[in-house]
Write a protein that holds these residues in place. Sequence first.
Motif, PDB file in Angstrom:
ATOM      1  N   VAL A 182      11.097 -17.101 -42.072  1.00 29.92           N
ATOM      2  CA  VAL A 182      11.415 -16.931 -40.656  1.00 29.92           C
ATOM      3  C   VAL A 182      10.098 -16.948 -39.887  1.00 29.92           C
ATOM      4  N   TRP A 183       9.953 -17.916 -39.018  1.00 29.19           N
ATOM      5  CA  TRP A 183       8.802 -17.995 -38.123  1.00 29.19           C
ATOM      6  C   TRP A 183       9.252 -17.332 -36.824  1.00 29.19           C
ATOM      7  N   LEU A 184       9.013 -16.032 -36.697  1.00 28.00           N
ATOM      8  CA  LEU A 184       9.470 -15.273 -35.548  1.00 28.00           C
ATOM      9  C   LEU A 184       8.457 -15.425 -34.422  1.00 28.00           C
ATOM     10  N   LYS A 185       8.854 -16.122 -33.377  1.00 28.91           N
ATOM     11  CA  LYS A 185       7.932 -16.398 -32.282  1.00 28.91           C
ATOM     12  C   LYS A 185       7.798 -15.189 -31.377  1.00 28.91           C
ATOM     13  N   GLY A 186       6.590 -14.982 -30.888  1.00 23.68           N
ATOM     14  CA  GLY A 186       6.275 -13.729 -30.209  1.00 23.68           C
ATOM     15  C   GLY A 186       6.350 -13.749 -28.705  1.00 23.68           C
ATOM     16  N   GLY A 187       6.766 -14.851 -28.105  1.00 21.85           N
ATOM     17  CA  GLY A 187       6.723 -14.951 -26.657  1.00 21.85           C
ATOM     18  C   GLY A 187       7.604 -13.967 -25.925  1.00 21.85           C
ATOM     19  N   HIS A 188       8.699 -13.510 -26.549  1.00 23.79           N
ATOM     20  CA  HIS A 188       9.612 -12.583 -25.883  1.00 23.79           C
ATOM     21  C   HIS A 188       9.318 -11.125 -26.195  1.00 23.79           C
ATOM     22  N   ALA A 189       8.269 -10.869 -26.949  1.00 20.90           N
ATOM     23  CA  ALA A 189       7.903  -9.479 -27.230  1.00 20.90           C
ATOM     24  C   ALA A 189       7.193  -8.869 -26.019  1.00 20.90           C
ATOM     25  N   ALA A 190       7.103  -7.552 -25.993  1.00 18.22           N
ATOM     26  CA  ALA A 190       6.424  -6.873 -24.896  1.00 18.22           C
ATOM     27  C   ALA A 190       4.912  -7.004 -25.043  1.00 18.22           C
ATOM     28  N   GLY A 191       4.200  -6.863 -23.918  1.00 22.40           N
ATOM     29  CA  GLY A 191       2.741  -6.821 -23.960  1.00 22.40           C
ATOM     30  C   GLY A 191       2.076  -8.089 -23.459  1.00 22.40           C
ATOM     31  N   ASP A 192       0.756  -8.001 -23.332  1.00 16.15           N
ATOM     32  CA  ASP A 192      -0.039  -9.104 -22.805  1.00 16.15           C
ATOM     33  C   ASP A 192      -0.587 -10.012 -23.893  1.00 16.15           C
ATOM     34  N   VAL A 193      -0.259  -9.714 -25.143  1.00 17.38           N
ATOM     35  CA  VAL A 193      -0.707 -10.525 -26.266  1.00 17.38           C
ATOM     36  C   VAL A 193       0.515 -11.098 -26.972  1.00 17.38           C
ATOM     37  N   VAL A 194       0.447 -12.372 -27.314  1.00 15.89           N
ATOM     38  CA  VAL A 194       1.528 -13.044 -28.036  1.00 15.89           C
ATOM     39  C   VAL A 194       1.103 -13.228 -29.483  1.00 15.89           C
ATOM     40  N   GLN A 195       1.963 -12.820 -30.393  1.00 16.21           N
ATOM     41  CA  GLN A 195       1.656 -12.984 -31.815  1.00 16.21           C
ATOM     42  C   GLN A 195       2.918 -13.374 -32.569  1.00 16.21           C
ATOM     43  N   ASP A 196       2.864 -14.530 -33.205  1.00 14.18           N
ATOM     44  CA  ASP A 196       3.957 -14.962 -34.059  1.00 14.18           C
ATOM     45  C   ASP A 196       3.835 -14.296 -35.423  1.00 14.18           C
ATOM     46  N   LEU A 197       4.965 -14.183 -36.102  1.00 17.20           N
ATOM     47  CA  LEU A 197       4.995 -13.601 -37.446  1.00 17.20           C
ATOM     48  C   LEU A 197       5.660 -14.577 -38.397  1.00 17.20           C
ATOM     49  N   TRP A 198       5.116 -14.660 -39.608  1.00 20.54           N
ATOM     50  CA  TRP A 198       5.707 -15.491 -40.661  1.00 20.54           C
ATOM     51  C   TRP A 198       6.261 -14.536 -41.715  1.00 20.54           C
ATOM     52  N   ILE A 199       7.584 -14.527 -41.860  1.00 20.71           N
ATOM     53  CA  ILE A 199       8.239 -13.500 -42.651  1.00 20.71           C
ATOM     54  C   ILE A 199       9.044 -14.155 -43.771  1.00 20.71           C
ATOM     55  N   THR A 200       8.792 -13.717 -44.985  1.00 22.43           N
ATOM     56  CA  THR A 200       9.554 -14.150 -46.153  1.00 22.43           C
ATOM     57  C   THR A 200       9.995 -12.914 -46.923  1.00 22.43           C
TER      58      THR A 200
END
Length: 287
Positions: A182-200
């Motif tokens: 799962v490549w969980l994209k971080g654009g909808h998370a809270a905060g001023d920093v965007v960070q994607d997560l790669w989850i297996t």
Amino acid sequence: MDATHPSAPPVALCLGGMDPSGGAGLLRDALALAELGCQPMAVSLAETLQNGLGCSRIDAPAMDPVQRLETLAPHLAGRWGVKVGLCALEADTFRRLCATLRHLAPPVRIWDPILAPSAGVGLHDGGDLRRLAADLLPMGGWVVSPNRGEAAAFAGLPPEAIRAADPSALATPWLEAGAAAVWLKGGHAAGDVVQDLWITRDGTEALDAAPRLPGQRRGTGCLLSASWLGLRLRGRDDHAAAREAARRLRERWDHAFTPGGMGRPMFAPVSTYLGSASLESAAREAR
């Protein structure tokens, strides 16, 4: 030049929605993939009335997408992969499409699960995505690239939980449904920093963090997932392709435009702001 020629481009098959304006959907996919030196092919799974102001209608395509896919089958050999996006097919037709994909066995696979275009009418809810996943993901090998809203809907969480939800709670239902990652994209998370997560199933890897860019752009999900497919077909591994896709999106952010001066900004073709020498250099780097 045949498919066995060392310089033959890989084939990137896109199955998704037709946005006539090109801001998202199959046209956006094709632009991104061509820029990476891939040969795009496409089969529509949804027809839309859509422009930069929004989407007012989504219908299933008139022509059978499974027959179209079967017609392309002779080209789908060697280095090739598939991206699945917006889908308005009836359940039986989608099941037939998945059976055909299972037979074709694409070496690289990504599903960008879309609830709705970014403005205008919606199409799916979480239950719809779960039904699509039940037919698509058991064939194995799929990377799924939801944003937090799509992941929350799939997990059955309320909209107010999107920003604060534990990433593992957002990713686990996809993995349990059969996703490889799962490549969980971080654009909808809270905060001023965007960070994607790669989850297996083996754990979570945080990808590169970056400051949140101002404003919104059309087709970010399409551009990211199509770029990932192209980069994988050009030899990047999963994580490197995700990082580079995000970097390429950020580099294009300030070059967005509104055709005719109307609507929400979309990404401009690279050729409009890079000279020929830079284009050739970028193409060599992608390879």
